[in-house]
Design a protein around this motif. Sequence first.
Motif, mmCIF file in Angstrom:
data_model
loop_
_atom_site.group_PDB
_atom_site.id
_atom_site.type_symbol
_atom_site.label_atom_id
_atom_site.label_comp_id
_atom_site.label_asym_id
_atom_site.label_seq_id
_atom_site.Cartn_x
_atom_site.Cartn_y
_atom_site.Cartn_z
ATOM 1 N N ASP A 1 0.823 -1.208 0.000
ATOM 2 C CA ASP A 1 0.000 0.000 0.000
ATOM 3 C C ASP A 1 0.856 1.257 0.000
ATOM 4 O O ASP A 1 0.643 2.183 -0.786
ATOM 5 C CB ASP A 1 -0.977 -0.006 1.178
ATOM 6 C CG ASP A 1 -0.315 -0.322 2.510
ATOM 7 O OD1 ASP A 1 0.845 -0.786 2.527
ATOM 8 O OD2 ASP A 1 -0.963 -0.120 3.559
ATOM 9 N N SER A 2 1.857 1.288 0.868
ATOM 10 C CA SER A 2 2.742 2.455 0.943
ATOM 11 C C SER A 2 3.530 2.623 -0.352
ATOM 12 O O SER A 2 3.689 3.742 -0.853
ATOM 13 C CB SER A 2 3.691 2.300 2.130
ATOM 14 O OG SER A 2 4.627 3.356 2.180
ATOM 15 N N ALA A 3 4.027 1.506 -0.894
ATOM 16 C CA ALA A 3 4.815 1.567 -2.132
ATOM 17 C C ALA A 3 3.981 2.089 -3.297
ATOM 18 O O ALA A 3 4.458 2.895 -4.111
ATOM 19 C CB ALA A 3 5.372 0.175 -2.449
ATOM 20 N N LEU A 4 2.736 1.650 -3.392
ATOM 21 C CA LEU A 4 1.862 2.095 -4.469
ATOM 22 C C LEU A 4 1.582 3.591 -4.356
ATOM 23 O O LEU A 4 1.621 4.328 -5.355
ATOM 24 C CB LEU A 4 0.551 1.308 -4.431
ATOM 25 C CG LEU A 4 -0.485 1.631 -5.512
ATOM 26 C CD1 LEU A 4 0.037 1.231 -6.894
ATOM 27 C CD2 LEU A 4 -1.812 0.938 -5.218
ATOM 28 N N MET A 5 1.314 4.049 -3.147
ATOM 29 C CA MET A 5 0.966 5.453 -2.954
ATOM 30 C C MET A 5 2.176 6.368 -3.121
ATOM 31 O O MET A 5 2.029 7.539 -3.487
ATOM 32 C CB MET A 5 0.318 5.642 -1.586
ATOM 33 C CG MET A 5 -1.041 4.965 -1.481
ATOM 34 S SD MET A 5 -1.943 5.325 0.049
ATOM 35 C CE MET A 5 -0.876 4.532 1.262
ATOM 36 N N GLN A 6 3.376 5.856 -2.851
ATOM 37 C CA GLN A 6 4.577 6.649 -3.106
ATOM 38 C C GLN A 6 4.835 6.798 -4.598
ATOM 39 O O GLN A 6 5.240 7.858 -5.073
ATOM 40 C CB GLN A 6 5.798 5.983 -2.468
ATOM 41 C CG GLN A 6 5.922 6.174 -0.980
ATOM 42 C CD GLN A 6 7.190 5.552 -0.454
ATOM 43 O OE1 GLN A 6 8.265 5.739 -1.032
ATOM 44 N NE2 GLN A 6 7.087 4.786 0.614
ATOM 45 N N ASP B 1 1.760 4.343 -17.298
ATOM 46 C CA ASP B 1 2.454 5.343 -16.501
ATOM 47 C C ASP B 1 3.202 4.602 -15.404
ATOM 48 O O ASP B 1 2.597 3.935 -14.569
ATOM 49 C CB ASP B 1 1.442 6.314 -15.888
ATOM 50 C CG ASP B 1 2.101 7.483 -15.173
ATOM 51 O OD1 ASP B 1 3.269 7.350 -14.757
ATOM 52 O OD2 ASP B 1 1.440 8.525 -15.015
ATOM 53 N N CYS B 2 4.520 4.704 -15.404
ATOM 54 C CA CYS B 2 5.341 3.996 -14.414
ATOM 55 C C CYS B 2 5.561 4.814 -13.142
ATOM 56 O O CYS B 2 6.293 4.387 -12.245
ATOM 57 C CB CYS B 2 6.678 3.596 -15.024
ATOM 58 S SG CYS B 2 6.507 2.459 -16.435
ATOM 59 N N GLY B 3 4.947 5.979 -13.066
ATOM 60 C CA GLY B 3 4.936 6.734 -11.820
ATOM 61 C C GLY B 3 6.220 7.467 -11.512
ATOM 62 O O GLY B 3 7.087 7.677 -12.358
ATOM 63 N N GLN B 4 6.343 7.857 -10.242
ATOM 64 C CA GLN B 4 7.499 8.601 -9.769
ATOM 65 C C GLN B 4 8.503 7.673 -9.101
ATOM 66 O O GLN B 4 8.177 6.566 -8.690
ATOM 67 C CB GLN B 4 7.058 9.675 -8.779
ATOM 68 C CG GLN B 4 6.109 10.698 -9.371
ATOM 69 C CD GLN B 4 5.727 11.785 -8.390
ATOM 70 O OE1 GLN B 4 6.275 11.867 -7.284
ATOM 71 N NE2 GLN B 4 4.769 12.631 -8.769
ATOM 72 N N CYS B 5 9.735 8.144 -8.988
ATOM 73 C CA CYS B 5 10.761 7.385 -8.274
ATOM 74 C C CYS B 5 10.436 7.474 -6.778
ATOM 75 O O CYS B 5 10.413 8.571 -6.212
ATOM 76 C CB CYS B 5 12.144 7.978 -8.521
ATOM 77 S SG CYS B 5 12.573 8.164 -10.274
ATOM 78 N N PRO B 6 10.157 6.340 -6.120
ATOM 79 C CA PRO B 6 9.733 6.385 -4.707
ATOM 80 C C PRO B 6 10.849 6.864 -3.786
ATOM 81 O O PRO B 6 11.874 6.205 -3.625
ATOM 82 C CB PRO B 6 9.347 4.932 -4.412
ATOM 83 C CG PRO B 6 10.030 4.110 -5.450
ATOM 84 C CD PRO B 6 10.163 4.961 -6.661
ATOM 85 N N ILE B 7 10.622 8.014 -3.168
ATOM 86 C CA ILE B 7 11.669 8.681 -2.396
ATOM 87 C C ILE B 7 12.145 7.846 -1.207
ATOM 88 O O ILE B 7 13.322 7.877 -0.841
ATOM 89 C CB ILE B 7 11.176 10.070 -1.940
ATOM 90 C CG1 ILE B 7 12.334 10.878 -1.340
ATOM 91 C CG2 ILE B 7 10.008 9.961 -0.974
ATOM 92 C CD1 ILE B 7 11.978 12.344 -1.100
ATOM 93 N N ASN B 8 11.244 7.066 -0.580
ATOM 94 C CA ASN B 8 11.640 6.329 0.622
ATOM 95 C C ASN B 8 12.586 5.166 0.349
ATOM 96 O O ASN B 8 13.136 4.588 1.287
ATOM 97 C CB ASN B 8 10.403 5.815 1.355
ATOM 98 C CG ASN B 8 9.689 6.909 2.110
ATOM 99 O OD1 ASN B 8 10.150 8.048 2.145
ATOM 100 N ND2 ASN B 8 8.557 6.575 2.716
ATOM 101 N N ARG B 9 12.788 4.821 -0.910
ATOM 102 C CA ARG B 9 13.774 3.781 -1.227
ATOM 103 C C ARG B 9 15.184 4.204 -0.772
ATOM 104 O O ARG B 9 16.059 3.376 -0.590
ATOM 105 C CB ARG B 9 13.790 3.520 -2.729
ATOM 106 C CG ARG B 9 12.595 2.729 -3.243
ATOM 107 C CD ARG B 9 12.830 1.226 -3.174
ATOM 108 N NE ARG B 9 11.737 0.525 -3.800
ATOM 109 C CZ ARG B 9 11.661 0.263 -5.106
ATOM 110 N NH1 ARG B 9 12.656 0.665 -5.902
ATOM 111 N NH2 ARG B 9 10.632 -0.381 -5.595
ATOM 112 N N GLN B 10 15.368 5.500 -0.609
ATOM 113 C CA GLN B 10 16.686 5.992 -0.199
ATOM 114 C C GLN B 10 17.069 5.510 1.194
ATOM 115 O O GLN B 10 18.239 5.556 1.574
ATOM 116 C CB GLN B 10 16.714 7.517 -0.276
ATOM 117 C CG GLN B 10 16.593 8.040 -1.704
ATOM 118 C CD GLN B 10 16.344 9.531 -1.771
ATOM 119 O OE1 GLN B 10 17.057 10.318 -1.156
ATOM 120 N NE2 GLN B 10 15.337 9.935 -2.519
ATOM 121 N N THR B 11 16.108 5.046 1.978
ATOM 122 C CA THR B 11 16.432 4.538 3.311
ATOM 123 C C THR B 11 17.263 3.258 3.237
ATOM 124 O O THR B 11 17.879 2.864 4.233
ATOM 125 C CB THR B 11 15.149 4.262 4.117
ATOM 126 O OG1 THR B 11 14.366 3.265 3.440
ATOM 127 C CG2 THR B 11 14.320 5.529 4.275
#
Length: 443
Positions: free
Chosen positions: A131-136, A393-403
């Motif tokens: 859910d979080s990954a999809l919304m990011q 549409d492949c969306g945006q680069c998920p920012i939280n992956r940086q963790t």
Amino acid sequence: MKIIYLLVAPLAGCLGFVRTTEELSLHRGALGVVGHSDLERVASEGVLGAISLSALLDGNRMRMQSQRPLRLLRLQSSDAVALRNVSWVHFPKAGTSFISTLWNYACGQHGLPLDLGVDPSSAVGCGECYDSALMQRYPKDDYCEEGILSDHFQTQHQPTSLASMLAGANVVGMFRKPGQRLIAAHRNGRHASGFSASDVDALREACPSSNSTAACFVRYPGIAGCTARMLAGSHCAESSDIRLAEDRDWDAGQRYLPEALQAIENMAFVGITEEWDESICLFHLMFGGRMSPAELHNVHVGNGHGNSSSTFYDEGELEGFVDSVDEELYQAALARFQRLKSAYVGEGSSLCTELLMPSSSHAPSDDSADLETSTNSCYSYGRQCGPLGDLLDCGQCPINRQTYDPSLTIQQQPACVEGVCYLDGIRRDDLYRWDFRHNLDVE
């Protein structure tokens, strides 16, 4: 009494129309909602015209080679409105995958279809957070149509209430057989959303992980009656602090049952986890919207199921325990689901057959009308972000992956350049590959 006819008619951003004695346009939702009980009076009225299902499914991996008719539906009201102000009551272990339908309905109806097959690795400590990954990847502010999702829409296990429904919240949810849900909760870390830290410690001491069955867990005070509590404004697991403050004994959720039963009858949509495909197709028959076949996939398979979404737990491990309160609610939800279903198809018929493959009596005479699966996906094309031609549409680069990179102390929004994610001008495939979880050793 006015008769309103609604036809699922996907036309660039307008997925339906209403025809009464006045001409009315109904945008977004092909099927209207008139109070929640009125949906149960929807009846099939025959066939009007022919429409390509590729327009309905448009995009994610499914195409229709010929045109087929969809059903004309009738609502006995002149006050039909599209589904808006949606809230999700997410009972633990009852179907995280439902977020794909809700997010696609609210955020994926205009422009290119979304690729719902996102990797669930959201951030460190949240490796199974679809859910979080999809919304990011498809942020609400950038993708979702205003007003469809509640301002307080959330995917965690927060409760709802009859009062919020009567105040205008369109609450939707999936219900799972209580025994199955309890075993799944036990196998997934003895899930007890709502317990205090001291309650969790006491639970783990009383029912250690070395105990491989759920028999102890389900009998522990505060666990049974989760569904009842969540429908009546309380958390899934009842903390001992609440009973102490209210000076009462543990009743397995019995005190919440009357309100919970009323809440089920006032929910905008009731689905059944054990009838997943039928539930998803019912949602689209009720509310319209461009449907993705990915909505029928289990993206959050629980422990003990391997890769199967159809396996049932052996309830013998409950050693005779029955969550009587939640069982009564499940039967009420199942009855509501069956009533909604019967409004669209006859007894023994499939909602998905009605939506995706109408019966031969409604089909054109040619025999070329086959559904075929396409391999179009962001993963198959090696894309990490942005549009994939005119397909997805492949969306945006998920920012939280940086963790996942401890050297990055300050998070910043990556740049999407020709379908690839960059940080400070450096291509970071290690963080942003579409198949991140399967190509890196990530917990």
